[in-house]
Design a protein around this motif. Structure first.
Motif, PDB file in Angstrom:
ATOM      1  N   LEU A  61       3.147  -4.211  11.681  1.00 55.80           N
ATOM      2  CA  LEU A  61       2.302  -3.254  10.963  1.00 55.80           C
ATOM      3  C   LEU A  61       1.535  -2.352  11.921  1.00 55.80           C
ATOM      4  CD1 LEU A  61       0.843  -5.494   8.103  1.00 55.80           C
ATOM      5  CD2 LEU A  61       2.626  -3.760   7.904  1.00 55.80           C
ATOM      6  N   HIS A  68       0.960   6.999   9.687  1.00 56.19           N
ATOM      7  CA  HIS A  68       0.590   6.719   8.298  1.00 56.19           C
ATOM      8  C   HIS A  68      -0.841   7.188   8.085  1.00 56.19           C
ATOM      9  CE1 HIS A  68       4.170   4.505   7.154  1.00 56.19           C
ATOM     10  NE2 HIS A  68       4.111   3.852   8.309  1.00 56.19           N
ATOM     11  N   GLU A 156       9.527  -4.819   5.174  1.00 58.98           N
ATOM     12  CA  GLU A 156       9.589  -3.467   4.623  1.00 58.98           C
ATOM     13  C   GLU A 156       9.169  -3.388   3.161  1.00 58.98           C
ATOM     14  OE1 GLU A 156       9.733  -0.648   5.732  1.00 58.98           O
ATOM     15  OE2 GLU A 156      10.656  -0.700   7.699  1.00 58.98           O
ATOM     16  N   PRO A 160       3.892  -4.344   3.738  1.00 58.51           N
ATOM     17  CA  PRO A 160       2.998  -3.211   4.011  1.00 58.51           C
ATOM     18  C   PRO A 160       1.759  -3.191   3.114  1.00 58.51           C
ATOM     19  CG  PRO A 160       5.257  -2.484   4.105  1.00 58.51           C
ATOM     20  CD  PRO A 160       5.298  -3.895   3.581  1.00 58.51           C
ATOM     21  N   TYR A 311       8.355   1.538   6.067  1.00 59.60           N
ATOM     22  CA  TYR A 311       7.086   1.499   6.803  1.00 59.60           C
ATOM     23  C   TYR A 311       7.345   1.726   8.287  1.00 59.60           C
ATOM     24  CZ  TYR A 311       2.632   0.048   8.701  1.00 59.60           C
ATOM     25  OH  TYR A 311       1.447   0.037   9.387  1.00 59.60           O
TER      26      TYR A 311
END
Length: 653
Positions: A61, A68, A156, A160, A311
Motif C-alpha cells: 500500500l 493516489h 488489489e 486497498p 491500486y
C-alpha cells in the motif's frame, strides 16, 4: 469532472537501486515523498514488524501510494456533500433536471471543481491505514466470500483503503459491511454457495439495484464521492454505479474490481463496469446495481480493449508518462491493467507504418468524432506491435504532436476474426453510386423503440371520432430510418388524419409525422388524439409527433389503441407522408444539410454537401471500397465510420 493530477514523475518511477530490494526501494521513495507525514507511515511499518504477511501488505500500500489523491480541504468538500443531502431531502420526488440543477448550483457556489487535491502519502494517518489493513485481512481470512483469493488478488480487490481517488478517507468498510446484505445468509444453506463470491455478488447486486434503482443520465458537473450521499441521487452514469458497487461489495467482503473500456469499437462513448473474482479465480463482468454477474454483459458490443482499475502502479504507463511526449487523458492514469483477453478473443498484431520517428504511438478506434486511443506501444522501426487487440474491429495507428493534435501513422485497417490485418485502401478511379439512410448505426435502445411502429396505421376520416376511417397506410417494417409514403392522386380529401397503433404493446410510440400537400408544402393543423403520456415518461405527449424534432416522441398512456393526429380545419388532399419512429435523431432528416467524406492520404476528403429532400441521400462517384463518414452540418454530433458492402448497405465500423 476530470481532475488534473499534477504528479512528479521522477518520484513515481520505481528505481531499482543497486544491491537494494525493489520493494524496499519503492517504500523508501514513498516515505521520502511523504515529507512531514513520514512518521505516520513508519508507524504502520513498525506496527507490523512481527507479522510478515501484514507487513508485506502495508509495504504494498505504501509503495504504491504516490499518485493516489484525496481532497485537501475536507471541510469544504463535506460541506458540499452536506448541502447536497439537504437539497435531496427538500427535493424528494422532484424532476431529475431540477435535482441536477440544484446540485450543480451548490458545486459552483463552493467552487468544488477547483478544490485542491493532495497525495494520500502526505496526509494518511497510521491508525486509519492499520484499521483498514486489519479489517481487510479479517474479510480475507475469516469472511465467507474471499477465502479463495490469491495474495495478489487480495491486495488489489480487497486490501486497498479506498476504491477510487477522491473517495473520502472514512470508515466506509465498517459503515457499509451490512448495507442491504439481506438474503446473503441463505447461501449458507447450500454447500455449493456457502463460500461463493459469485453467488454472493448475484444476491448483493439484486438487493442494491432494488434499493438504489439506477437511472442512466449524466447531469452532475462535480461527482459526489461520499457513498451515503451518492446513493441518494436518483440518476448517474456507469462510472457512478461501478464506483458505488465496488465500495459496497468490498465493504461486505466480496472481492470486486472496476473494469474500464476506453471506447466502444462500434459506437460513441466508453464504459465502466464491475467484475467479481469468482471462486474459480475467473473474473466475471457485470453492471453494478443493474445487470448482475448471472446475466450476459453487452454480448453484442464490439470491444477493442478492457482495462482494470488497480491500486498498484503500471510500469509501462509510468514509462509512457515520463517520456516527455504528449499523453492523451486516458493513459495519464497510471493505475490500469490490460485485461482484454479475459473477456474476448484477441490477437497480437504487427502494423506497417510510414512513420520514421521513434516514440510512442497509439492503437485507435474511431471514437466520438475522432480517432480515439485504446492502447499504446513504442515505435522504433517501420512496424509497431500491439498485444491483445479485439477482433473484427476497424483500427488505425496514430501519434500525437506536443499540442495534442493527432497524426495518422498507418492506414485504417480491419483486424479480422482470424487475427489478420487488412488495410483499407480505396481506388479513386473505381467509383459507385450509394444511397444513405443514417449517419450512425442502429444500436440496441434505438431498435427497441423504433420497431414499435411496425403494424401501426395511418387513417383519415371526415369525423373527429374517426367513424368508419379510411386506411391510408399500414407500416410493414420497424426499421430505424425515415419512411416515405406516396399517396395516389385518386385519394379524396379528409379533414382528420391520424397515426394509430392497435396491434402491439407499443404505447403508440412514434417520433415524428409530416403531412405534405400536392405542392410539396408541409401542412400544419390542430393536434388531436389521446391525451397524456405513459407514467414514467415525462413530457412524451401527442404534440411531440408534430413539433419538427426527431428527438421528441409520443409515448401514450395505454399499451394499445391510442392515437395522435391533426385536424386541418377543412378537408385536405395529402400527397405524401414522411414519418420517423422513436429514435436517436441520426436518420437522414428532411431539410438538413449533410456532407459525405472519404478517408484518403491521412485525411477526410469531402465528396460534397447535400440538403436532404427526403429520407435518404444519394451520392455518385464514391470511391469503391472507401472508408466513409456522413456528417449532419445542421445539427447533432453523433457520426460513425462505415463502408458499403456488396448489397449496397452501410457497414458500420
Amino acid at each position: 469532472m476530470k481532475v488534473a493530477f499534477s504528479i512528479s514523475i521522477n518520484l513515481l518511477i520505481l528505481i531499482l537501486l543497486s544491491g537494494c530490494n525493489e520493494t524496499e526501494a519503492s517504500v523508501e521513495m514513498a516515505l521520502r515523498q511523504a515529507g512531514e507525514n513520514r512518521a505516520e507511515l513508519e508507524r504502520v511499518l513498525k506496527h507490523y514488524a512481527d507479522d510478515a504477511e501484514k507487513l508485506a501488505a502495508a509495504e504494498f500500500l505504501i509503495s504504491n501510494m504516490p499518485g493516489h489523491y484525496s481532497y485537501a480541504d475536507t471541510a469544504l468538500v463535506n460541506r458540499y456533500y452536506d448541502e447536497v443531502d439537504m437539497a435531496l431531502d427538500r427535493l424528494e420526488g422532484a424532476k431529475r433536471q431540477t435535482i441536477a440543477d440544484t446540485i450543480n448550483a451548490i458545486a459552483r457556489k463552493l467552487n468544488i471543481r477547483k478544490a485542491a487535491i493532495v497525495q494520500d502519502v502526505k496526509i494518511i494517518k497510521a491508525d486509519f491505514l492499520i484499521r483498514n489493513i486489519d479489517e481487510a485481512f479479517d474479510q480475507w481470512r475469516n469472511g465467507r466470500w474471499a477465502r479463495h483469493l490469491t495474495q495478489n488478488q487480495f491486495r488489489e480487490y480487497l486490501l486497498p483503503y479506498k476504491v477510487l481517488d477522491l473517495q473520502p478517507l472514512d470508515s466506509w468498510r465498517q459503515d457499509f459491511r451490512h448495507f442491504h446484505t439481506d438474503s446473503l445468509y441463505e447461501l449458507e444453506y447450500c454447500d455449493m454457495f456457502r463460500n461463493s463470491s459469485y453467488s454472493a455478488a448475484v444476491v448483493m447486486n439484486r438487493n442494491l439495484g432494488e434499493i438504489i434503482k439506477p437511472f442512466s443520465w449524466n447531469a452532475i458537473e462535480c461527482p459526489v464521492y461520499r457513498i451515503p450521499t451518492r446513493c441518494r441521487i436518483p440518476f448517474g452514469t456507469c462510472d457512478d454505479y461501478a464506483y458505488i458497487s465496488a465500495v459496497l461489495f468490498r465493504s461486505a467482503g466480496i472481492p470486486t474490481s472496476i473494469e474500464v473500456n476506453p471506447h466502444w469499437a462500434y459506437r460513441s462513448l466508453g464504459h465502466r463496469a464491475n467484475a467479481i473474482i469468482a471462486p474459480t479465480g475467473k473474473s466475471i463482468i457485470f453492471s453494478g446495481l443493474s445487470t448482475g454477474p448471472d446475466k450476459t454483459h453487452h454480448a453484442d458490443e464490439k470491444l477493442a480493449k478492457m482495462y482494470r482499475v488497480t491500486y498498484a502502479r503500471n510500469r509501462e504507463l509510468t514509462r509512457l508518462n515520463r517520456s516527455g511526449e504528449y499523453v492523451p487523458d486516458f493513459f495519464r492514469n497510471l493505475f490500469l491493467k490490460d485485461v482484454t483477453d479475459e473477456y474476448i478473443a484477441t490477437a497480437d498484431i504487427s502494423v506497417e507504418t510510414g512513420y520514421k520517428t521513434k516514440g510512442y504511438v497509439y492503437l485507435a478506434v474511431y471514437g466520438d468524432n475522432s480517432w480515439t486511443p485504446v492502447d499504446f506501444s513504442y515505435h522504433d522501426n517501420s512496424k509497431v506491435s500491439f498485444a491483445k487487440a479485439g477482433l473484427n474491429i476497424m483500427y488505425m495507428v496514430i501519434s500525437y504532436n506536443q499540442d495534442g493534435t493527432i497524426c495518422p501513422v498507418s492506414c485504417p485497417f480491419v483486424l479480422d476474426n482470424e487475427g489478420k490485418v487488412n488495410y483499407i485502401e480505396s481506388d479513386p478511379h473505381k467509383t459507385e453510386t450509394v444511397t444513405l439512410y443514417r449517419k450512425y448505426p442502429v444500436i440496441e435502445y434505438v431498435h427497441k423503440y423504433a420497431r414499435l411502429i411496425n403494424d401501426g396505421e395511418f387513417e383519415a376520416s371526415g369525423s373527429p371520432g374517426f367513424t368508419n376511417p379510411t386506411l391510408i397506410h399500414r407500416i410493414t417494417d420497424g426499421k430505424a430510418v425515415g419512411h416515405e409514403v406516396i399517396l395516389p392522386d385518386t385519394l379524396p380529401a379528409f379533414r382528420y388524419w391520424r397515426y394509430i397503433q392497435r396491434h402491439r404493446n407499443a404505447h403508440c410510440n412514434m417520433g415524428e409525422v409530416i403531412f405534405y400537400d400536392h405542392t410539396g408544402r408541409k401542412l400544419s393543423g390542430k393536434v388531436i388524439g389521446t391525451e397524456g403520456h405513459r407514467t414514467v415518461y415525462e413530457g412524451m405527449t401527442r404534440e411531440n409527433l408534430f413539433d419538427g424534432d426527431l428527438l421528441t416522441s409520443f409515448n401514450s398512456p395505454d399499451p394499445n389503441g391510442d392515437w395522435a393526429g391533426l385536424d386541418f380545419g377543412k378537408p385536405v388532399k395529402i400527397s405524401k407522408i414522411i414519418f420517423y419512429g422513436r429514435g436517436d435523431g441520426n436518420t437522414v432528416e428532411v431539410g438538413d444539410l449533410y456532407e459525405l467524406y472519404h478517408w484518403h492520404d491521412g485525411n477526410w476528403r469531402s465528396l460534397g454537401q447535400k440538403t436532404a429532400g427526403g429520407v435518404s441521400l444519394t451520392y455518385d462517384n464514391v470511391p469503391r471500397g472507401a472508408l466513409l463518414l456522413l456528417r449532419d452540418l445542421t445539427k447533432g454530433k453523433d457520426e460513425r465510420i462505415f463502408m458499403i458492402d456488396g448489397d449496397g448497405r452501410q457497414q458500420w465500423w
